[in-house]
Design an enzyme around this catalytic site. Structure first.
Site, PDB file in Angstrom:
ATOM      1  N   THR C  30       0.814  -1.214   0.000  1.00 52.97           N
ATOM      2  CA  THR C  30       0.000   0.000   0.000  1.00 52.97           C
ATOM      3  C   THR C  30       0.850   1.267   0.000  1.00 52.97           C
ATOM      4  OG1 THR C  30      -0.123  -0.041   2.406  1.00 52.97           O
ATOM      5  CG2 THR C  30      -1.915  -1.110   1.205  1.00 52.97           C
ATOM      6  N   GLY C  31       2.142   1.153   0.214  1.00 57.05           N
ATOM      7  CA  GLY C  31       3.025   2.325   0.268  1.00 57.05           C
ATOM      8  C   GLY C  31       3.367   2.851  -1.120  1.00 57.05           C
ATOM      9  N   THR C  32       4.161   3.880  -1.143  1.00 55.96           N
ATOM     10  CA  THR C  32       4.508   4.540  -2.395  1.00 55.96           C
ATOM     11  C   THR C  32       5.263   3.602  -3.325  1.00 55.96           C
ATOM     12  OG1 THR C  32       4.724   6.563  -1.121  1.00 55.96           O
ATOM     13  CG2 THR C  32       5.595   6.591  -3.356  1.00 55.96           C
ATOM     14  N   VAL C  33       6.272   2.927  -2.798  1.00 60.38           N
ATOM     15  CA  VAL C  33       7.049   2.014  -3.637  1.00 60.38           C
ATOM     16  C   VAL C  33       6.202   0.800  -4.000  1.00 60.38           C
ATOM     17  CG1 VAL C  33       9.139   0.589  -3.748  1.00 60.38           C
ATOM     18  CG2 VAL C  33       9.206   2.833  -2.653  1.00 60.38           C
ATOM     19  N   ASP C 103       9.035   0.149   4.340  1.00 62.15           N
ATOM     20  CA  ASP C 103       9.841   1.194   4.965  1.00 62.15           C
ATOM     21  C   ASP C 103      10.944   0.540   5.789  1.00 62.15           C
ATOM     22  OD1 ASP C 103       8.384   3.268   3.964  1.00 62.15           O
ATOM     23  OD2 ASP C 103       7.081   3.447   5.716  1.00 62.15           O
ATOM     24  N   CYS C 171      17.941   5.525  -4.517  1.00 63.16           N
ATOM     25  CA  CYS C 171      17.552   6.094  -5.813  1.00 63.16           C
ATOM     26  C   CYS C 171      18.599   7.044  -6.379  1.00 63.16           C
ATOM     27  CB  CYS C 171      16.204   6.802  -5.697  1.00 63.16           C
ATOM     28  SG  CYS C 171      16.070   7.947  -4.309  1.00 63.16           S
ATOM     29  N   HIS C 273      15.229  12.586 -10.315  1.00 58.82           N
ATOM     30  CA  HIS C 273      16.379  13.190  -9.630  1.00 58.82           C
ATOM     31  C   HIS C 273      17.359  13.720 -10.678  1.00 58.82           C
ATOM     32  CE1 HIS C 273      14.807  11.678  -6.007  1.00 58.82           C
ATOM     33  NE2 HIS C 273      15.623  10.700  -5.736  1.00 58.82           N
TER      34      HIS C 273
END
Lengths: 384, 384, 384, 384
Positions: C30-33, C103, C171, C273
């Site tokens: 469910t996280g961003t990654v 995380d 990253c 980035h």
């Protein structure tokens, strides 16, 4: 529209006399609103910042250690080394006025306790705004609502002789009720108000909005905000009525029913809420755009308010340029204490439409509380 | 609400048959809208990008040399080496369809010349939108307006047999007339529409808005935009009436007068116009929010439009989440060809309020022109 | 620079054969990654998304109910109704590969448990990157480091036969080591690397950076980031050495000492980035800017990596325009799986300077893990 | 490092005496830099804004009509009604000092003409910065370079007795040479400087950068900027040498050759350039980070500069917090007249690295010119 008794007036501070020096405290001093209170109070001609309150986690630390300072100007040097206390009334007994920048989570109980300790609380929190005995005061609009305070004090158990709570309005409400009040004073009651807001991120506090949610984006929803605008506007623009038995109550604009519809949006702007309004007047024919412009520009608060040191010179600045007001260019004018109006023109659906810009962290928050306190001092409501 | 004759229908391309291959050209190919046309046309199942037109300064160069490409995807490889021509009809004689992404400064004369050369022009420019013989077509809303084309052709001197101009609407108009048409189809005529827009910077082209004007800012004015929304909505949602002598005209929604009020704002969003609407229906009582949600979600264009290869599967996506649609999250759905609606709820002033998000560079611009052309092919208006 | 044994190669999947179908799971779904893993895996030719893991709070819910989806494209329809499980190995026993987007707070214990259950874990978390037996693999750069896996397995108690942990890099490290590896392959060892980063907000996850901290701002600090770049670069660009007793270890580029200095900044960019590098080569005279451009553009990964379905066609895209690469224009090229380099020019202080842009949520995160897993399948490291 | 003769000193204004009142003019008064000059000069204790110059298109208009004012504070009331003149010397004959905020396109010829008319020109334009007889002065760094002025005057035909041109540096150069000068004064010559900039959009003027180019983006290139930093730094930090025949020349730091490498980027920040530097000292061992911090914080300009009314109290503010300075929080400190430094730490490649933030529209532009003029008055270079 107001039935404020003049009885409580007349015994306050006369302008022209030497400046009073009044100890004040700030609750929630490390938060976003608290930082703004501190910035404004550090140079205040009357108020002396005497006590800072914050969470137990911060208590005992120096302010500069406890705070994550996010203002563009540095922490006032007089405040950097002040010790932070817990938000308990006993630490604030020497403060004639206590400003509350607490979050709604904490504000309810703490403000109740401070009032019970007979302290005068001017709160930016929402908790007490709907209380039938707490005035919801927007500077320059409804100072007469302070007349409810004796009733607020007498209904408590035990009754209070000095302490009370006064709240100011939600930031997006404040910006619009000032020009709306100016219109009602000039042209009589309004019937319909439709407002769409574009609100700054600082309105959500810190950390508030995630950058991933707002960069290159608009969020067309702010929880509870539309209800606040629609309800608070009625309380603020309405009067205070008194029953045969002497019980006062806020009439919610009942004598001339007013319907307000709000659509609230968050936009990638740091400070300054922009609001697009359309209004319909009861009076037929309605005033022309030029009459509206003139009435807004001519609006002046009542005599007492004029003596408030934090009051702006121009309550409402009316812009003539077609593309103003803009938050980045106009939010800092008069240190954010006034309201900007522009693009006054006819509305094909209601009568008149225009744009309002107000600085949500100044007149929309801490500045309002401070002017309210100044006014209460001038009116003798705060013992000095 | 529409009186489109079916006479011009029926002889177009049947879906199911093999795909037509039709040469098309793009005018203003190096501009912002032109780049979008090229991106969309480079993979089109019917249209073959045959000719690129731009200013004399670009003419003769390879496209990759002439363009300052600003799209997130690279220049289509099939287009990189194409030669750019001046926008003169003789260079486009092999194109059955010409798309115009020209700026308003140049579009008037050039589109006139292209039509005079018997070319079929689908324009994104504003110049001809108010022409009483030029249809202003929003996909899925008013394809019947194509029925004015024979009259447009016959009134020219000399009369034309093939050439015409069809325009699409202003980007902020397009986003709202699609759901408004869905509401009128389901619930009968609207009486009042009040809209406040928060428009993306890409709507102003390139270089368009200076970054100093929009970073951390809202500009509450877009020149001419409010008038476009207020006028174009009437033309698009209105029907085509025919006099006793057979003269057709756009009725501007005259049988059920409709008043539209727009307040337009520029916000720091790259793509995607967000618009807050309140509407009032003629019908009493008005539909409920739930009925409105269902009607919007159920809206399907007419049979022919369903065959357009660039039409989205869901014309209107109705969001249930309280904080959607949002431009960054929803503008790319279906490649921006549909419209997003959310926050359908009662309006205390009019009947219903809701939020619309449309992709101004897709359905708000080039995608509309392309679907219009697809529809014209299906209806046999464009000779193939 | 690498001593990878070829022994583990040769028994993997041959490209050209029919596609394998391999069950995979995602931890931290469910996280961003995790959202990015799901987006990429929902269309994968080999990997079948079989199990989703998240916190106990989400367990038992449908994915669409458990997630706060923040991607520009909708939740893949095949995933919307999948049930979310707790991150316990017993729920993932049917998964040949488990991707971890956890995380760092949670990743350590969970990944340890999954490996102990003999599962093959490809992790985006930082916890195991410095483990002397865990390979830190950047696609196309150091696949030979997979050769440490048998040692990792044998040193555990009990030893494992299948399970292992492979990590990908931070990253901002990933973006630079790919061109640095290309330079070392072409021109021999580097001696000095000085890099200043301008990193996107998505690198901090959600909610991550407060909008008040980054709108109209640069934050010249990212906690731990400079240390990661300076250390990880040495592990990745270094080789694997083997002692006389057969113990393998990462040599940290020790044979040609390399010093790396990083200055990391957060900027108001959503994805991508941008990094400005200056490098000094051991070789004298150093290569010219034109030689560097050619070597970067010509860089191709080893034969096996070429067979990875998620590998980009161009590993490094070299831009010739003076103002590219830019995150908004170039981050989506090849779905973010390649790296962009531009502005290759002489450095008055070191030898050569240039700009790198990499998509931190693609090649900088989930895409790397997925390519690493593809490579491990091709090399036979993952049993299939 | 400087050979400034003291001869020209000593006959200027003594601090402590009554304030001089000196008429000044502004060229390019309607532009971005001109607006900033006007804001700063409207309250100046010495300088009286006497004449405004702009393009022929603006000439004859009132300032408020001619300008597209973009500052956060309103047009100073004393300036609103001033008439704008063409930039011709005859209109400025009563001005002892003329500030030039002209664009480079216009600055060359106009500044030449003003000097030829024996006027003292302090220019923010780049045109004369490389002139071997024009001093390129950064306040607090190289006031001694004013000693070239008599030579500048004597070489003109006819020679001048009063008029001259003094330039200030490019905004991104100014920010770094102040701390670099502080380091050289404390620790002796520098050998290597590597700087990566993240520059604000206001540095490009108005309209400057298109919003489509910078929202959610970084542009890793600013035309000519890197060359300016690399060259101007040498002229400013170098001394003035004198030949046997008495000819003075700027030595470009030749006695201790210095190599500077710059990488320049534009970021979505309104005001304030952030720059990441790494430096190498000639002295071995180099100073420690703590020594560098102390030297920067202790840096004070020479005695004369201390008397400049626009000089900041702290020339360099050294931040201890790990994530400062930040443009939004620190650019307004001391009205942008100082420089902020933070994150002083060891560099694994050179000796020391740190972050500099300077306000490009204040110390980076108009403030520098004004302080230079104040200094020239104090030193008696400008006749008063």
């Amino acid at each position: 529209m107001s039935t404020a008794t003049a009885a409580i007036e007349g015994d306050g501070i006369e302008s022209g006399r030497s400046q009073p020096q009044i100890n004040v405290g700030v609750l929630g001093a490390t938060g976003t609103v608290g930082q703004r209170f501190i910035t404004l109070l550090s140079n205040h001609p009357w108020f002396v910042l005497h006590r800072l309150g914050a969470s137990p986690r911060s208590a005992g630390k120096k302010y500069r250690e406890a705070v994550n300072w996010k203002q563009a100007n540095a922490i006032p040097s007089s405040v950097r080394e002040m010790i932070v206390y817990e938000c308990k009334p006993e630490h604030f007994s020497e403060c004639a006025i206590v400003f509350s920048g607490l979050d709604a989570d904490a504000a309810g109980d703490i403000e109740t306790a401070f009032r019970a300790a007979d302290l005068c609380v001017f709160s930016n929190a929402k908790n007490y705004r709907r209380d039938p005995n707490v005035p919801l005061i927007v500077p320059f609009v409804n100072p007469s609502h302070l007349s409810i305070i004796p009733q607020q004090q007498s209904l408590l158990s035990p009754p209070l002789s000095k302490g009370f709570i006064v709240t100011n309005a939600n930031c997006s409400t404040t910006g619009i009720v000032i020009p709306l009040a100016a219109l009602e004073r000039a042209f009589g009651p309004l019937e319909l108000v439709l407002v769409t807001t574009m609100q700054a991120i600082s309105g959500a506090g810190y950390p508030g909005i995630s950058s991933l949610d707002i960069l290159d984006n608009v969020v067309p929803h702010i929880s509870g905000e539309e209800e606040k605008i629609e309800w608070e506007t009625l309380k603020i623009l309405g009067g205070v009525s008194e029953s045969d038995t002497g019980v006062k109550s806020f009439d919610m604009h009942a004598r001339h029913p007013l319907r307000v519809s709000a659509s609230c949006n968050r936009v990638p702007v740091i400070d300054g809420h922009t609001e697009c309004l359309s209004v319909r007047f009861a009076r037929r024919p309605p005033p022309s755009p030029q009459q509206v412009r003139e009435a807004l520009a001519a609006f002046t608060p009542d005599a007492k308010a004029l003596g408030c040191p934090s009051a702006p010179r121009h309550t409402i600045t009316v812009h003539e340029e077609p593309d103003r007001p803009q938050p980045r260019l106009d939010r800092s004018y008069q240190d954010g204490a006034g309201v900007n109006v522009g693009r006054v023109r006819q509305c094909p659906v209601l009568d008149i439409k225009f744009v309002v810009l107000s600085n949500n962290v100044s007149i929309g928050a801490a500045t309002s509380s401070i002017i309210n306190a100044e006014l209460a001092v001038l009116k003798g409501v705060v013992p000095t």
